[in-house]
Design a protein around this motif. Structure first.
Motif, PDB file in Angstrom:
ATOM      1  N   ASP A 197      37.482-104.513  24.939  1.00  0.00           N
ATOM      2  CA  ASP A 197      36.106-104.821  25.328  1.00  0.00           C
ATOM      3  C   ASP A 197      35.688-104.097  26.608  1.00  0.00           C
ATOM      4  OD1 ASP A 197      33.644-106.442  24.974  1.00  0.00           O
ATOM      5  OD2 ASP A 197      34.283-107.344  26.876  1.00  0.00           O
ATOM      6  N   ALA A 198      36.645-103.757  27.460  1.00  0.00           N
ATOM      7  CA  ALA A 198      36.328-103.140  28.755  1.00  0.00           C
ATOM      8  C   ALA A 198      35.948-101.670  28.593  1.00  0.00           C
ATOM      9  CB  ALA A 198      37.517-103.273  29.700  1.00  0.00           C
ATOM     10  N   ASP A 199      35.008-101.234  29.411  1.00  0.00           N
ATOM     11  CA  ASP A 199      34.659 -99.806  29.430  1.00  0.00           C
ATOM     12  C   ASP A 199      35.799 -98.986  30.024  1.00  0.00           C
ATOM     13  OD1 ASP A 199      31.928-100.092  28.456  1.00  0.00           O
ATOM     14  OD2 ASP A 199      31.502-101.040  30.390  1.00  0.00           O
ATOM     15  N   LEU A 200      36.515 -99.585  30.965  1.00  0.00           N
ATOM     16  CA  LEU A 200      37.638 -98.904  31.606  1.00  0.00           C
ATOM     17  C   LEU A 200      38.714 -99.925  31.952  1.00  0.00           C
ATOM     18  CD1 LEU A 200      38.983 -96.437  33.005  1.00  0.00           C
ATOM     19  CD2 LEU A 200      37.696 -97.053  35.067  1.00  0.00           C
ATOM     20  N   THR A 201      39.944 -99.605  31.601  1.00  0.00           N
ATOM     21  CA  THR A 201      41.100-100.417  31.989  1.00  0.00           C
ATOM     22  C   THR A 201      41.932 -99.606  32.971  1.00  0.00           C
ATOM     23  OG1 THR A 201      41.163-101.567  29.858  1.00  0.00           O
ATOM     24  CG2 THR A 201      43.176-101.587  31.179  1.00  0.00           C
ATOM     25  N   ILE A 202      42.288-100.212  34.095  1.00  0.00           N
ATOM     26  CA  ILE A 202      43.081 -99.514  35.110  1.00  0.00           C
ATOM     27  C   ILE A 202      44.424-100.225  35.258  1.00  0.00           C
ATOM     28  CG2 ILE A 202      43.180 -98.661  37.477  1.00  0.00           C
ATOM     29  CD1 ILE A 202      40.171 -98.859  37.663  1.00  0.00           C
ATOM     30  N   LEU A 203      45.504 -99.509  34.965  1.00  0.00           N
ATOM     31  CA  LEU A 203      46.842-100.059  35.143  1.00  0.00           C
ATOM     32  C   LEU A 203      47.245 -99.847  36.601  1.00  0.00           C
ATOM     33  CD1 LEU A 203      49.455-101.264  33.903  1.00  0.00           C
ATOM     34  CD2 LEU A 203      50.243 -98.901  33.605  1.00  0.00           C
ATOM     35  N   LEU A 204      47.330-100.948  37.348  1.00  0.00           N
ATOM     36  CA  LEU A 204      47.709-100.885  38.757  1.00  0.00           C
ATOM     37  C   LEU A 204      49.174-101.231  38.981  1.00  0.00           C
ATOM     38  CD1 LEU A 204      44.603-102.597  40.411  1.00  0.00           C
ATOM     39  CD2 LEU A 204      45.061-100.156  40.158  1.00  0.00           C
ATOM     40  N   GLN A 205      49.725-102.088  38.111  1.00  0.00           N
ATOM     41  CA  GLN A 205      51.119-102.495  38.275  1.00  0.00           C
ATOM     42  C   GLN A 205      51.794-102.547  36.918  1.00  0.00           C
ATOM     43  OE1 GLN A 205      53.790-102.148  40.044  1.00  0.00           O
ATOM     44  NE2 GLN A 205      52.608-103.031  41.724  1.00  0.00           N
TER      45      GLN A 205
END
Length: 402
Positions: free
Chosen positions: A362-370
């Protein structure tokens, strides 16, 4: 029944030490110095308690032990200097109950000279005893690596620096029950400086690969492939990997206020590492624009908001600044982290994704931080509309890497 060991400070240093002691069969009591949280899971804490570990708020119990280890946190203050307030509180509390022949060891991160010029007078004044004559005093830098299952206390050498040779040997006898190897330093100052060197080594080398990450992105070079190849060199190289910023409790020290000579490499490393959250935002905005979207009103999912993989500790995590900057751009931010059931930024709760795959889709952007172990990064890369991997953890070509 009196315990053999008192661990004063039950945060990121104290709880792992207490866990190691309990595992070694040492009767241990824990004493809090402030509102601390540690890296252990609830299950690990339950096992410690069932093995006899207990906490106390009664300072009198500190006077019944053979060994007392000060693990009070020393956070960086607004002026950039390590705050020794909790160490002072711990020392004054212990001093009022200190008995002859007790071994006192400090593991808190402190500038060189602190054990002799700060801790020693507090203990001697409060107890009426003399360090090196009536009680033993030593420093040992903590070597805790939360979440690392490959490193155990028994397999991690401990450095000991005592006020006198007898102090060193007394502390070495204690740590010899926890580890297979004890390394004797010349004295407390050398042992304290070991901690400074080890912490600065980490920060400087992370800064180097963080700068390389920016450079390689500009050149169109896969930095993770570069590191993979470079770490095959059997000498002169140790692999570090870039990330969205440097968190944790081990703050770099340039010691300018103590020696008058700043460590310029450390100062530059701090500048580089503190810039990384902004670089993540820059990359995120660019990716959204390249896919016909704006950061304003974009739905952004942050994965992993702790400072280190597989631990619940959020101390210094870059996720906080990244979330703030995304919100300032007008993005709608949500998060997922198996170790963090609730998260607030700027005093407001951040929505937590219950279904990871649905939220990523659903997200426009997913950011893997950990990079938590529980994340199926292959499946995630398939489900996410757009994935920015700041850890180089996803399969090659499956996501946009930092």
């Amino acid at each position: 029944m009196p315990a053999d060991l008192a661990v004063i400070g039950l945060g990121h240093l104290g709880l792992p030490l207490a866990q190691a002691a309990v595992t070694a069969g040492i009767s241990t009591v824990g004493y809090k110095t402030g509102p601390e949280s540690g890296p252990l899971t609830p299950a690990e804490l339950r096992r410690m308690l069932s093995a006899g570990f207990r906490t106390t708020a009664n300072p009198a119990e500190l006077g019944r032990v053979r060994t007392a280890v000060i693990c009070a946190p020393t956070p960086r203050g607004a002026d950039g200097v390590l705050d020794l307030a909790q160490v002072e509180t711990a020392a004054r509390t212990l001093a009022g109950r200190l008995r002859p022949h007790t071994t006192v060891i400090m593991e808190s991160a402190v500038p060189p000279g602190t054990t002799e010029t700060f801790l020693r007078p507090l203990l001697e004044t409060g107890s009426g005893l003399r360090a090196g004559r009536d009680f033993h005093l030593a420093y040992s830098p903590s070597r805790v690596d939360p979440g690392n299952r490959d490193v155990t206390p028994a397999g991690t050498p401990k450095v000991i620096g005592g006020l006198t040779p007898a102090c060193t040997e007394s502390a070495a006898a204690f740590y010899g029950r926890l580890t297979d190897k004890v390394v004797r330093a010349r004295g407390p100052r050398e042992a304290e400086t070991v901690q400074v060197l080890e912490t600065n080594f980490r920060h400087v080398n992370i800064a180097l690969v963080n700068e390389m990450a920016v450079l390689c992105n500009d050149l169109g070079v896969d930095l993770w492939d570069v590191i993979r190849c470079a770490e095959t060199k059997p000498f002169g190289f140790q692999a570090f990997r870039p990330g969205p910023g440097v968190g944790g409790h081990g703050t770099p020290q340039d010691l300018a206020g103590h020696s008058g000579r700043p460590l310029r490499m450390v100062e530059l490393a701090q500048q580089v590492n503190s810039h990384m959250p902004r670089y993540v935002i820059q990359r995120a905005a660019t990716l959204l624009n390249e896919h016909g979207k704006s950061a304003r009103a974009a739905r952004v999912l942050l994965l992993g908001v702790t400072y280190k993989a597989d631990v619940p500790d959020q101390q210094g995590s870059p996720a906080h600044e990244i979330a703030v900057r995304l919100m300032e751009l007008g993005a709608s931010v949500s998060y997922h982290d198996p170790h963090v059931p609730a998260w607030s930024v700027l005093g407001r709760p951040v929505p937590r994704a219950d279904s990871l795959y649905e939220a990523a889709a659903d997200a426009d952007l997913t950011i893997l931080l950990q990079q938590h172990r529980t994340y199926d990064l292959q499946g995630l890369s398939v489900k996410a509309q757009l994935l920015l991997d700041t850890r180089g953890a996803t399969p090659t070509g499956a996501a946009h890497r930092l």
